[in-house]
Design an enzyme around this catalytic site. Structure first.
Site, PDB file in Angstrom:
ATOM      1  CG  HIS A 308     -19.901 -27.151   4.239  1.00 42.59           C
ATOM      2  ND1 HIS A 308     -20.636 -26.005   4.073  1.00 42.59           N
ATOM      3  CD2 HIS A 308     -20.253 -27.661   5.443  1.00 42.59           C
ATOM      4  CE1 HIS A 308     -21.391 -25.828   5.146  1.00 42.59           C
ATOM      5  NE2 HIS A 308     -21.181 -26.816   5.987  1.00 42.59           N
ATOM      6  CG  ASP A 366     -19.501 -33.828  10.703  1.00 37.50           C
ATOM      7  OD1 ASP A 366     -19.497 -33.623  11.926  1.00 37.50           O
ATOM      8  OD2 ASP A 366     -20.447 -33.538   9.967  1.00 37.50           O
TER       9      ASP A 366
HETATM   10  N1  ACO Z   1     -16.873 -37.010  -1.936  1.00 43.29           N
HETATM   11  C1  ACO Z   1     -16.790 -37.096  -3.290  1.00 43.29           C
HETATM   12  N2  ACO Z   1     -17.328 -36.201  -4.127  1.00 43.29           N
HETATM   13  C2  ACO Z   1     -17.974 -35.172  -3.589  1.00 43.29           C
HETATM   14  C3  ACO Z   1     -18.109 -35.007  -2.200  1.00 43.29           C
HETATM   15  C4  ACO Z   1     -17.518 -35.976  -1.356  1.00 43.29           C
HETATM   16  N3  ACO Z   1     -17.610 -35.894  -0.031  1.00 43.29           N
HETATM   17  N4  ACO Z   1     -18.834 -33.882  -1.949  1.00 43.29           N
HETATM   18  C5  ACO Z   1     -19.140 -33.358  -3.139  1.00 43.29           C
HETATM   19  N5  ACO Z   1     -18.619 -34.127  -4.136  1.00 43.29           N
HETATM   20  C6  ACO Z   1     -18.672 -33.849  -5.577  1.00 43.29           C
HETATM   21  C7  ACO Z   1     -20.066 -34.048  -6.152  1.00 43.29           C
HETATM   22  O1  ACO Z   1     -20.243 -35.365  -6.616  1.00 43.29           O
HETATM   23  C8  ACO Z   1     -20.075 -33.034  -7.270  1.00 43.29           C
HETATM   24  O2  ACO Z   1     -19.338 -33.569  -8.342  1.00 43.29           O
HETATM   25  P1  ACO Z   1     -19.720 -33.197  -9.890  1.00 43.29           P
HETATM   26  O3  ACO Z   1     -19.527 -31.708  -9.990  1.00 43.29           O
HETATM   27  O4  ACO Z   1     -18.751 -33.982 -10.705  1.00 43.29           O
HETATM   28  O5  ACO Z   1     -21.151 -33.616 -10.066  1.00 43.29           O
HETATM   29  C9  ACO Z   1     -19.280 -31.869  -6.701  1.00 43.29           C
HETATM   30  O6  ACO Z   1     -18.404 -32.451  -5.732  1.00 43.29           O
HETATM   31  C10 ACO Z   1     -20.118 -30.789  -6.049  1.00 43.29           C
HETATM   32  O7  ACO Z   1     -20.888 -31.367  -5.023  1.00 43.29           O
HETATM   33  P2  ACO Z   1     -22.414 -31.070  -4.740  1.00 43.29           P
HETATM   34  O8  ACO Z   1     -23.082 -32.373  -4.411  1.00 43.29           O
HETATM   35  O9  ACO Z   1     -23.008 -30.235  -5.808  1.00 43.29           O
HETATM   36  O10 ACO Z   1     -22.303 -30.175  -3.453  1.00 43.29           O
HETATM   37  P3  ACO Z   1     -23.428 -29.938  -2.389  1.00 43.29           P
HETATM   38  O11 ACO Z   1     -23.228 -28.580  -1.927  1.00 43.29           O
HETATM   39  O12 ACO Z   1     -24.775 -30.290  -2.890  1.00 43.29           O
HETATM   40  O13 ACO Z   1     -23.032 -31.025  -1.280  1.00 43.29           O
HETATM   41  C11 ACO Z   1     -22.442 -32.020   0.743  1.00 43.29           C
HETATM   42  C12 ACO Z   1     -22.477 -30.728  -0.067  1.00 43.29           C
HETATM   43  C13 ACO Z   1     -23.831 -32.637   0.799  1.00 43.29           C
HETATM   44  C14 ACO Z   1     -21.989 -31.713   2.162  1.00 43.29           C
HETATM   45  C15 ACO Z   1     -21.467 -33.026   0.070  1.00 43.29           C
HETATM   46  O14 ACO Z   1     -20.192 -32.426  -0.052  1.00 43.29           O
HETATM   47  C16 ACO Z   1     -21.364 -34.332   0.844  1.00 43.29           C
HETATM   48  O15 ACO Z   1     -22.269 -35.176   0.739  1.00 43.29           O
HETATM   49  N6  ACO Z   1     -20.253 -34.537   1.612  1.00 43.29           N
HETATM   50  C17 ACO Z   1     -20.089 -35.751   2.382  1.00 43.29           C
HETATM   51  C18 ACO Z   1     -20.960 -35.730   3.601  1.00 43.29           C
HETATM   52  C19 ACO Z   1     -20.502 -34.772   4.661  1.00 43.29           C
HETATM   53  O16 ACO Z   1     -19.330 -34.754   5.034  1.00 43.29           O
HETATM   54  N7  ACO Z   1     -21.452 -33.984   5.182  1.00 43.29           N
HETATM   55  C20 ACO Z   1     -21.199 -33.074   6.285  1.00 43.29           C
HETATM   56  C21 ACO Z   1     -21.373 -31.659   5.875  1.00 43.29           C
HETATM   57  S1  ACO Z   1     -20.948 -30.598   7.205  1.00 43.29           S
HETATM   58  C22 ACO Z   1     -22.269 -30.664   8.223  1.00 43.29           C
HETATM   59  O17 ACO Z   1     -23.399 -30.833   7.858  1.00 43.29           O
HETATM   60  C23 ACO Z   1     -21.982 -30.491   9.602  1.00 43.29           C
END
Ligand code: ACO
Length: 432
Positions: A308, A366
């Site tokens: 998140h 979720d």
């Molecule tokens: N699975 C694997 N790796 C992940 C995930 C995940 N679900 N989420 C983040 N990461 C990794 C990224 O690749 C990144 O790795 P790095 O540092 O090696 O490059 C690191 O964790 C940080 O992630 P960011 O992408 O910088 O975090 P951001 O804040 O931009 O993303 C997000 C948040 C979009 C929610 C992301 O965690 C994601 O796509 N999760 C899966 C989708 C999801 O569950 N969304 C629902 C969110 S809750 C809602 O909207 C109700």
């Protein structure tokens, strides 16, 4: 007390400039950079708004490190346990919990706006039967402005109120109609004797041929899910609603924009994506192989329902939904549900894995909501539409808040231009 200032200095000898530091009631202070361009000719650069507060707000507070979520100051755990969805909606919209009379009045107004214009039902037949519910919601909610002209004067507070009631009251009807159209069953008219949540379940699962009886455990589970999704400060879809609203667009158009933004798998579409992911994994014995793929940069697989932007700790909503999940599966005698067991096994593996620990990736709301929806018999494509139904309350409250904020302006970000500099036109016959 003297005004707190932040000083911006430059390495090229330009004079430094001061900016006021503003404090809220909780959470990080902000540097007020509104005068930055006037003072320096520069913009801030913050793609993805990692360090930008786009507005001030009194509605929802999140402490992502501690895993805290408050609506108007009240912890989400207390509201989810003790309130009805409409009680929480009143709180989010008005700032205070309603007394008994206020609540009765509020419920009465919502109940008396649940029917949709009869002609709207014909609008549905323009869609393919297999259209995704979010595609239908975007279209139908946007179309409400064509059906309810009398409440789109955004400068009239009464008109804004009526639109708010219409949206909150009609979203369950519209969402249920989306499902009925998809499965080829007749639309069910709302029943005023039922509660908001019962009515949604009735319009979704009831048919004219059989008597439909609410199940209190399942109604409570749905009520809780709606409460947990009702608002979440300046998330992508809420910011979309505010941005659209800042142009003076009517509320129905703004909420349709919010629905479109919510649809993406990085936001509300994640609940659907979690179920697809669990289906794909299929069996607990495939978890290690799946986790390996998630960690492989080349593979681009994500652990959906994890991570998140704000929560760098367990999402408090995920805890509540996990408990609700147990209750629902118990009630439906699905304790050995394969999907739930798989979700729990996957969560355990991820929480103990260094990749996720290092990146502070925890389950979000979720991760378990899809399992609950599935147990309730809700088809996977409808998951995100139910999220939209609940979030409509937050979108409206945030949209309304804009009108009372004297700092509100047309939202118009700037850019760091990296394209070609000025060049002369070349006629086609002379181009290489
Ligand atoms: N699975 C694997 N790796 C992940 C995930 C995940 N679900 N989420 C983040 N990461 C990794 C990224 O690749 C990144 O790795 P790095 O540092 O090696 O490059 C690191 O964790 C940080 O992630 P960011 O992408 O910088 O975090 P951001 O804040 O931009 O993303 C997000 C948040 C979009 C929610 C992301 O965690 C994601 O796509 N999760 C899966 C989708 C999801 O569950 N969304 C629902 C969110 S809750 C809602 O909207 C109700």
């Amino acid at each position: 007390m003297a005004e707190k200032l932040a000083t911006l200095s430059f390495s090229d000898g330009k004079p430094s400039v001061d900016f006021p530091v503003l404090g809220g009631t909780m959470g990080p202070e902000v540097i007020d950079v509104r005068a930055l361009y006037a003072k320096t000719g520069m913009f801030t650069y913050d793609p993805g708004y990692l360090s930008t507060a786009s507005t001030r707000s009194k509605i929802t507070y999140i402490d992502g490190d501690e895993g805290i979520l408050l609506y108007r100051g009240y912890p989400i755990e207390q509201l989810a346990e003790r309130c009805s969805f409409l009680e929480v909606a009143y709180l989010i919209l008005n700032g205070e919990l309603p007394n008994k009379q206020q609540l009765e009045q509020f419920v009465d107004i919502v109940v008396h706006h649940t029917m949709v214009h009869e002609q709207l039902s014909r609008f549905y037949s323009g869609f393919r039967r297999d259209a995704h519910p979010m595609a239908v919601l975007c279209g139908v909610i946007g179309a409400l402005s064509a059906f309810y002209h009398d409440s789109i004067d955004i400068n009239d507070p009464r008109s804004r109120d009526i639109s708010a009631f219409r949206l909150i009251a009609k979203l369950p009807t519209i969402t249920a109609m989306t499902y009925k159209y998809n499965v080829g069953q007749p639309f069910m008219y709302p029943k005023n004797s039922l509660s908001y949540v019962e009515n949604f379940l009735y319009m979704t699962f009831g048919t004219p041929c059989e008597e439909w009886k609410p199940n209190p455990v399942l109604t409570r589970a749905m009520e809780r899910i709606l409460i947990l999704h009702a608002d979440h400060e300046q998330n992508a879809s809420t910011s979309t609603v505010r941005l659209a609203g800042s142009t003076g667009a009517n509320p129905f158009a703004c909420i349709a924009a919010g629905v479109a933004s919510l649809w993406g798998p990085a936001h509300g579409g994640a609940n659907e994506a979690v179920l697809k992911m669990l289906d794909q994994i299929g069996d607990a014995k495939h978890i290690p192989e799946f986790i390996k793929r998630v960690k492989d940069r080349e593979d681009h697989s994500m652990l959906m329902g994890f991570g998140h932007r704000v929560y760098k700790n367990y999402d408090p909503r995920a805890r509540i939904i996990q408990k609700t999940c147990h209750e629902v599966l118990e009630e439906l005698d699905l304790k050995d549900d394969k999907l739930f067991k798989l979700a729990m096994a996957l969560e355990k593996v991820a929480l103990e894995d260094d990749y996720f620990i290092k990146r502070k990736l925890y389950p979000n709301v979720d991760f378990y909501s899809g399992v609950v929806y599935k147990a309730l018999g809700i088809p996977v494509p409808l998951f995100t539409a139910i999220f939209a139904l609940a979030r409509t309350v937050g979108w409206i409250a945030q949209w309304n808040e804009m009108f009372s904020d004297p700092d509100s302006k047309l939202n118009r970000p700037r850019q760091l231009f990296t394209g070609p500099t000025t060049r002369d036109f070349v006629p086609v016959e002379k181009r290489k």
